[in-house]
Design a protein around this motif. Structure first.
Motif, PDB file in Angstrom:
ATOM      1  N   GLU B  27      38.009 -47.908 -78.550  1.00 37.05           N
ATOM      2  CA  GLU B  27      36.962 -48.880 -78.218  1.00 37.05           C
ATOM      3  C   GLU B  27      36.281 -48.509 -76.900  1.00 37.05           C
ATOM      4  O   GLU B  27      35.048 -48.547 -76.785  1.00 37.05           O
ATOM      5  N   PHE B  28      37.094 -48.129 -75.898  1.00 32.33           N
ATOM      6  CA  PHE B  28      36.536 -47.754 -74.594  1.00 32.33           C
ATOM      7  C   PHE B  28      35.693 -46.484 -74.723  1.00 32.33           C
ATOM      8  O   PHE B  28      34.578 -46.420 -74.193  1.00 32.33           O
ATOM      9  N   ALA B  31      32.451 -47.297 -76.293  1.00 33.98           N
ATOM     10  CA  ALA B  31      31.573 -48.053 -75.393  1.00 33.98           C
ATOM     11  C   ALA B  31      30.864 -47.155 -74.385  1.00 33.98           C
ATOM     12  O   ALA B  31      29.772 -47.474 -73.932  1.00 33.98           O
ATOM     13  N   ILE B  32      31.485 -46.028 -74.014  1.00 39.26           N
ATOM     14  CA  ILE B  32      30.834 -45.119 -73.054  1.00 39.26           C
ATOM     15  C   ILE B  32      30.176 -43.938 -73.777  1.00 39.26           C
ATOM     16  O   ILE B  32      29.678 -43.014 -73.130  1.00 39.26           O
ATOM     17  N   GLY B  33      30.199 -43.968 -75.115  1.00 36.26           N
ATOM     18  CA  GLY B  33      29.543 -42.913 -75.892  1.00 36.26           C
ATOM     19  C   GLY B  33      30.293 -41.589 -75.892  1.00 36.26           C
ATOM     20  O   GLY B  33      29.694 -40.538 -76.121  1.00 36.26           O
ATOM     21  N   ASP B  36      34.273 -37.063 -78.097  1.00 38.30           N
ATOM     22  CA  ASP B  36      35.240 -35.974 -78.281  1.00 38.30           C
ATOM     23  C   ASP B  36      36.381 -36.438 -79.200  1.00 38.30           C
ATOM     24  O   ASP B  36      36.930 -37.521 -79.005  1.00 38.30           O
TER      25      ASP B  36
END
Lengths: 130, 148
Positions: B27-28, B31-33, B36
């Motif tokens: 999820e994190f 959220a930051i795109g 990888d």
């Protein structure tokens, strides 16, 4: 050596998603009413969201998602994110300061929004790509 | 506002363990795109030698920011949270955080200065596993803005 500049678009939707994922629900990152009341021009990005985008740039340069050994920034100027489809853009560039004999590369990073630096003393140390 | 410099060197009791979930890391990262595969796919992470998905570099702030409430909410120190601005942030990693980690934080006040009516507070948070293996150290400087 200069590394290729990376550009990240930031919209209000990104800030809402980051608030949810990080648990940082400070209203200055989603409410214009609150942001202007405390003297900001409008809603601003979480400093840690900007740092996270710089982290993406650093891992991309390093060529590995797990190569960062040290990473620090100073937040000097807020990133104002207008309530538009385009939002704003953060440009991240870096120069290689040092490649050590024990396999580490030190980077000095610059992050700008609308041509103004938003971070200072932004530095990362990564394991040197093989 | 003025912060009491005699708090420098104070350390706080270890926090309750934070359980790092695979879905929280995904999820994190989303959220930051960060796309990888090692942030999303356990097989990709194992190929790099990690036991499960790897967290992006700034993920530990989720754990350390929650832990630092110990200091921010210490009534003896008396920080007014509504006047707090994030000044500096640094991480020194022993290894990346991975899903399945059970993380404990120990907060130490490293520096307090007062200048121009503002208070500056630097804390170090040592993050280790519940078994005592060091994972990452985080330094955070906050500015407590004075009344204008």
């Amino acid at each position: 050596m200069e590394l290729p500049t990376q550009t990240f678009r930031v919209t209000r939707a990104d800030l809402v998603r980051y608030a949810g994922a990080s648990g940082d629900f400070n209203p200055i990152h989603w409410s214009d009413r609150t942001a202007t009341k405390v003297g900001l021009p409008g809603v601003i990005a979480h400093g840690m969201f900007t740092m996270a985008l710089v982290g993406r740039a650093v891992t991309t340069w390093a060529g590995a998602p797990d190569a960062v050994v040290d990473f620090g920034v100073r937040f000097t100027r807020p990133v104002v994110v207008p309530d538009t489809d385009e939002g704003t853009e953060i440009e991240v560039s870096a120069v290689v300061k040092e490649v050590t004999e024990d396999g580490l590369t030190r980077l000095d990073v610059t992050a700008t929004c609308l041509g103004e630096k938003v971070l200072s003393q932004a530095r990362a140390t990564v394991r040197t790509p093989r | 506002m003025s912060l009491d410099p005699s708090f420098v060197g104070r350390s706080y009791p270890p926090t309750a363990p934070y359980q790092v979930g695979r879905e929280k890391i995904r999820e994190f990262a989303t959220a930051i795109g960060a796309t990888d595969p090692a942030y999303h796919d356990p097989e990709a992470a194992r190929a790099l030698g990690h036991p499960d998905v790897v967290a992006p570099p700034t993920f530990p702030v989720l754990v350390t920011m929650a832990a630092s409430r110990q200091i921010i909410e210490d009534p003896a120190l008396g920080v007014d949270y509504s006047r707090v601005v994030h000044g500096d942030q640094r991480f020194a990693y022993t290894r990346p955080v991975v899903a399945g980690d059970e993380l404990v934080c120990v907060n130490i006040i490293e520096e307090i200065t007062n200048r121009g009516g503002h208070g500056f507070l630097t804390t170090r948070t040592d993050v280790s596993t519940a078994d005592g293996e060091p994972v990452v150290a985080a330094w955070s400087k906050i500015v407590v803005r004075g009344e204008a």
